[in-house]
Design an enzyme around this catalytic site. Structure first.
Site, PDB file in Angstrom:
ATOM      1  NE  ARG A 188     -43.481 -56.274 -25.847  1.00 62.94           N
ATOM      2  CZ  ARG A 188     -44.034 -57.138 -24.495  1.00 62.94           C
ATOM      3  NH1 ARG A 188     -43.949 -56.750 -23.090  1.00 62.94           N
ATOM      4  NH2 ARG A 188     -45.312 -57.403 -24.928  1.00 62.94           N
TER       5      ARG A 188
ATOM      6  CE  LYS B  96     -54.867 -48.243 -23.577  1.00 61.11           C
ATOM      7  NZ  LYS B  96     -53.883 -47.965 -24.260  1.00 61.11           N
TER       8      LYS B  96
ATOM      9  N   GLY C 142     -49.850 -51.796 -26.382  1.00 57.27           N
ATOM     10  CA  GLY C 142     -50.485 -51.546 -24.866  1.00 57.27           C
ATOM     11  C   GLY C 142     -50.858 -52.668 -24.439  1.00 57.27           C
TER      12      GLY C 142
ATOM     13  CG  ASP D 202     -39.989 -52.931 -23.614  1.00 55.06           C
ATOM     14  OD1 ASP D 202     -40.488 -52.083 -22.720  1.00 55.06           O
ATOM     15  OD2 ASP D 202     -40.112 -53.791 -22.595  1.00 55.06           O
TER      16      ASP D 202
ATOM     17  CB  ILE E 196     -61.389 -53.221 -31.505  1.00 60.02           C
ATOM     18  CG1 ILE E 196     -61.546 -52.671 -31.735  1.00 60.02           C
ATOM     19  CG2 ILE E 196     -60.383 -53.256 -33.169  1.00 60.02           C
ATOM     20  CD1 ILE E 196     -62.409 -51.481 -32.181  1.00 60.02           C
TER      21      ILE E 196
ATOM     22  CE1 TYR F 203     -55.561 -51.688 -22.205  1.00 60.21           C
ATOM     23  CE2 TYR F 203     -58.524 -51.351 -21.578  1.00 60.21           C
ATOM     24  CZ  TYR F 203     -56.973 -51.244 -22.549  1.00 60.21           C
ATOM     25  OH  TYR F 203     -56.935 -51.021 -23.989  1.00 60.21           O
TER      26      TYR F 203
ATOM     27  NE  ARG G 143     -48.660 -59.828 -30.779  1.00 65.10           N
ATOM     28  CZ  ARG G 143     -49.276 -59.808 -29.556  1.00 65.10           C
ATOM     29  NH1 ARG G 143     -50.091 -59.243 -28.941  1.00 65.10           N
ATOM     30  NH2 ARG G 143     -48.204 -58.870 -28.266  1.00 65.10           N
ATOM     31  N   GLY G 144     -52.759 -57.400 -34.172  1.00 67.67           N
ATOM     32  CA  GLY G 144     -53.999 -56.312 -34.521  1.00 67.67           C
ATOM     33  C   GLY G 144     -53.706 -55.482 -34.395  1.00 67.67           C
TER      34      GLY G 144
HETATM   35  N1  LIG Z   1     -58.197 -54.855 -28.774  1.00 69.76           N
HETATM   36  C1  LIG Z   1     -59.363 -54.553 -28.590  1.00 69.76           C
HETATM   37  O1  LIG Z   1     -60.311 -54.407 -28.478  1.00 69.76           O
HETATM   38  C2  LIG Z   1     -59.106 -52.468 -27.320  1.00 69.76           C
HETATM   39  C3  LIG Z   1     -59.880 -51.918 -27.231  1.00 69.76           C
HETATM   40  C4  LIG Z   1     -59.881 -50.520 -26.695  1.00 69.76           C
HETATM   41  C5  LIG Z   1     -58.552 -50.347 -26.884  1.00 69.76           C
HETATM   42  N2  LIG Z   1     -57.427 -51.005 -27.118  1.00 69.76           N
HETATM   43  C6  LIG Z   1     -55.612 -50.987 -27.257  1.00 69.76           C
HETATM   44  O2  LIG Z   1     -55.451 -50.819 -28.243  1.00 69.76           O
HETATM   45  C7  LIG Z   1     -53.725 -50.810 -28.524  1.00 69.76           C
HETATM   46  C8  LIG Z   1     -53.494 -52.277 -29.750  1.00 69.76           C
HETATM   47  O3  LIG Z   1     -54.438 -53.740 -29.525  1.00 69.76           O
HETATM   48  P1  LIG Z   1     -54.965 -54.549 -29.799  1.00 69.76           P
HETATM   49  O4  LIG Z   1     -55.369 -55.138 -29.338  1.00 69.76           O
HETATM   50  O5  LIG Z   1     -54.509 -54.835 -30.984  1.00 69.76           O
HETATM   51  O6  LIG Z   1     -53.266 -55.185 -29.102  1.00 69.76           O
HETATM   52  P2  LIG Z   1     -52.946 -56.176 -28.613  1.00 69.76           P
HETATM   53  O7  LIG Z   1     -53.328 -57.487 -30.487  1.00 69.76           O
HETATM   54  O8  LIG Z   1     -52.653 -58.057 -27.551  1.00 69.76           O
HETATM   55  O9  LIG Z   1     -51.030 -56.196 -28.917  1.00 69.76           O
HETATM   56  C9  LIG Z   1     -50.423 -54.972 -28.251  1.00 69.76           C
HETATM   57  C10 LIG Z   1     -48.993 -54.764 -29.402  1.00 69.76           C
HETATM   58  O10 LIG Z   1     -48.348 -53.735 -27.798  1.00 69.76           O
HETATM   59  C11 LIG Z   1     -46.663 -54.399 -28.092  1.00 69.76           C
HETATM   60  N3  LIG Z   1     -46.122 -54.330 -26.639  1.00 69.76           N
HETATM   61  C12 LIG Z   1     -46.721 -54.623 -25.991  1.00 69.76           C
HETATM   62  N4  LIG Z   1     -46.322 -54.088 -24.534  1.00 69.76           N
HETATM   63  C13 LIG Z   1     -45.047 -53.673 -25.245  1.00 69.76           C
HETATM   64  C14 LIG Z   1     -43.730 -52.725 -25.126  1.00 69.76           C
HETATM   65  N5  LIG Z   1     -43.696 -53.114 -23.646  1.00 69.76           N
HETATM   66  N6  LIG Z   1     -42.711 -52.301 -25.865  1.00 69.76           N
HETATM   67  C15 LIG Z   1     -43.621 -52.292 -27.015  1.00 69.76           C
HETATM   68  N7  LIG Z   1     -44.492 -53.385 -27.434  1.00 69.76           N
HETATM   69  C16 LIG Z   1     -45.266 -53.057 -26.684  1.00 69.76           C
HETATM   70  C17 LIG Z   1     -46.906 -56.094 -28.894  1.00 69.76           C
HETATM   71  O11 LIG Z   1     -46.061 -56.494 -29.316  1.00 69.76           O
HETATM   72  P3  LIG Z   1     -44.890 -57.412 -29.154  1.00 69.76           P
HETATM   73  O12 LIG Z   1     -45.605 -57.483 -27.713  1.00 69.76           O
HETATM   74  O13 LIG Z   1     -43.410 -57.503 -29.804  1.00 69.76           O
HETATM   75  O14 LIG Z   1     -44.064 -56.116 -28.242  1.00 69.76           O
HETATM   76  C18 LIG Z   1     -48.330 -56.234 -29.803  1.00 69.76           C
HETATM   77  O15 LIG Z   1     -47.590 -55.580 -30.986  1.00 69.76           O
HETATM   78  C19 LIG Z   1     -53.894 -51.553 -26.958  1.00 69.76           C
HETATM   79  O16 LIG Z   1     -52.531 -49.303 -26.697  1.00 69.76           O
HETATM   80  C20 LIG Z   1     -54.838 -51.393 -26.200  1.00 69.76           C
HETATM   81  O17 LIG Z   1     -54.955 -50.739 -25.731  1.00 69.76           O
HETATM   82  C21 LIG Z   1     -57.640 -51.681 -27.533  1.00 69.76           C
END
Ligand SMILES: NC(=O)c1ccc[n+]([C@@H]2O[C@H](COP(=O)([O-])OP(=O)(O)OC[C@H]3O[C@@H](n4cnc5c(N)ncnc54)[C@H](OP(=O)(O)O)[C@@H]3O)[C@@H](O)[C@H]2O)c1
Length: 230
Positions: A30, A140, A73, A44, A169, A136, A8-9
């Site tokens: 996961r 990062k 993350g 994981d 995002i 967080y 996702r995401g």
């Molecule tokens: N969205 C934003 O605005 C934003 C901004 C800056 C940075 N980021 C960074 O971009 C990355 C992706 O963000 P997102 O918004 O797409 O997040 P998200 O939609 O919450 O998705 C998080 C992903 O991480 C996986 N995950 C979490 N814990 C895990 C673990 N222990 N082992 C394996 N997989 C794990 C989840 O998959 P499962 O739950 O299926 O394992 C999921 O695919 C993250 O590192 C986040 O910090 C996001």
């Protein structure tokens, strides 16, 4: 290539961009749900044995991983005074130590290949700071020191290590923000909007492609100008 959290995401958009580019793509999560055409691997990233097993499975199917995108993350936001040890350690263990486990395991195959690209997905918050995100932001910003050290350690083998720092995002992670919080954030962003997951995927595609062969140890902001100068 391998992208963690590709169900996702941002991770999913990255996986889909590489699939559209004709690459062999493995996705670890996961809970499953990799995009069609990708190798769907359960892992994981807080467990080194699961990381090792995931790489073994991917290497069996695709050969050595040439491109690692450490994207998975989590957040556990709260104010410093209320932040529990578990809030702190779960976020550090996933975002920072998880990325370390992945890079360490990926470097094995890359050293043998004598080429590789490692991309860590950080955040604008890592260098700007953010009230309520002490854990967080620390995780990062830690990715920056890690990427730059890997860039120095493995550069002579044509392995690059870079950081992408997204701003806000539109994903599940930011979906939890209230309308007032979203409006306050947009007011700070020179481009006056949240980014899309494709904005990040396009940057990662460039950073791992031939056009970025001489880019290493860099922090690439994709944040609409929010973190300018940081
Ligand atoms: N969205 C934003 O605005 C934003 C901004 C800056 C940075 N980021 C960074 O971009 C990355 C992706 O963000 P997102 O918004 O797409 O997040 P998200 O939609 O919450 O998705 C998080 C992903 O991480 C996986 N995950 C979490 N814990 C895990 C673990 N222990 N082992 C394996 N997989 C794990 C989840 O998959 P499962 O739950 O299926 O394992 C999921 O695919 C993250 O590192 C986040 O910090 C996001």
């Amino acid at each position: 290539m391998l992208v963690t959290g590709g169900n996702r995401g941002i991770g999913r958009a990255i996986a889909e961009a590489f699939l559209a580019n004709g690459d062999k793509v493995a996705v670890t999560t996961r809970s499953g749900g990799a995009p069609e055409g990708a190798l769907d691997v359960r892992c994981d990233i807080t467990d080194a044995a699961q990381v090792d097993a995931a790489f073994a499975q991917i290497e069996e199917a695709h050969g050595a991983v040439e491109v690692l995108v450490a994207n998975a993350g989590i957040t556990a936001d709260t104010l410093l005074l209320r932040m529990s040890d578990d809030d702190w350690s779960s976020v550090i263990d996933t975002n920072l130590t998880g990325s370390f486990r992945l890079a360490r395991r990926a470097s094995k195959g890359m050293l043998r290949l004598r080429r590789g690209r490692i991309v860590f997905i950080s955040s604008v918050v890592g260098l700007l700071g953010s009230a309520g995100q002490v854990n967080y932001a620390a995780s990062k910003s830690g990715l920056v020191g890690m990427a730059r050290s890997i860039a120095r350690e493995l550069g002579s083998r044509s392995i690059t290590a870079n950081v992408v720092a997204p701003g806000f995002i539109e994903t599940d992670m930011t979906g939890v923000l209230t309308d007032e919080q979203k409006a306050a954030i947009k007011a700070q962003v020179p481009l006056s909007r949240f980014g899309s997951v494709d904005d990040i995927a396009e940057t990662v595609l460039w950073l791992t492609g031939p056009g970025a062969a001489y880019v290493t140890g860099a922090v690439i902001p994709v944040d609409g100008g929010l973190g300018m100068g940081h």
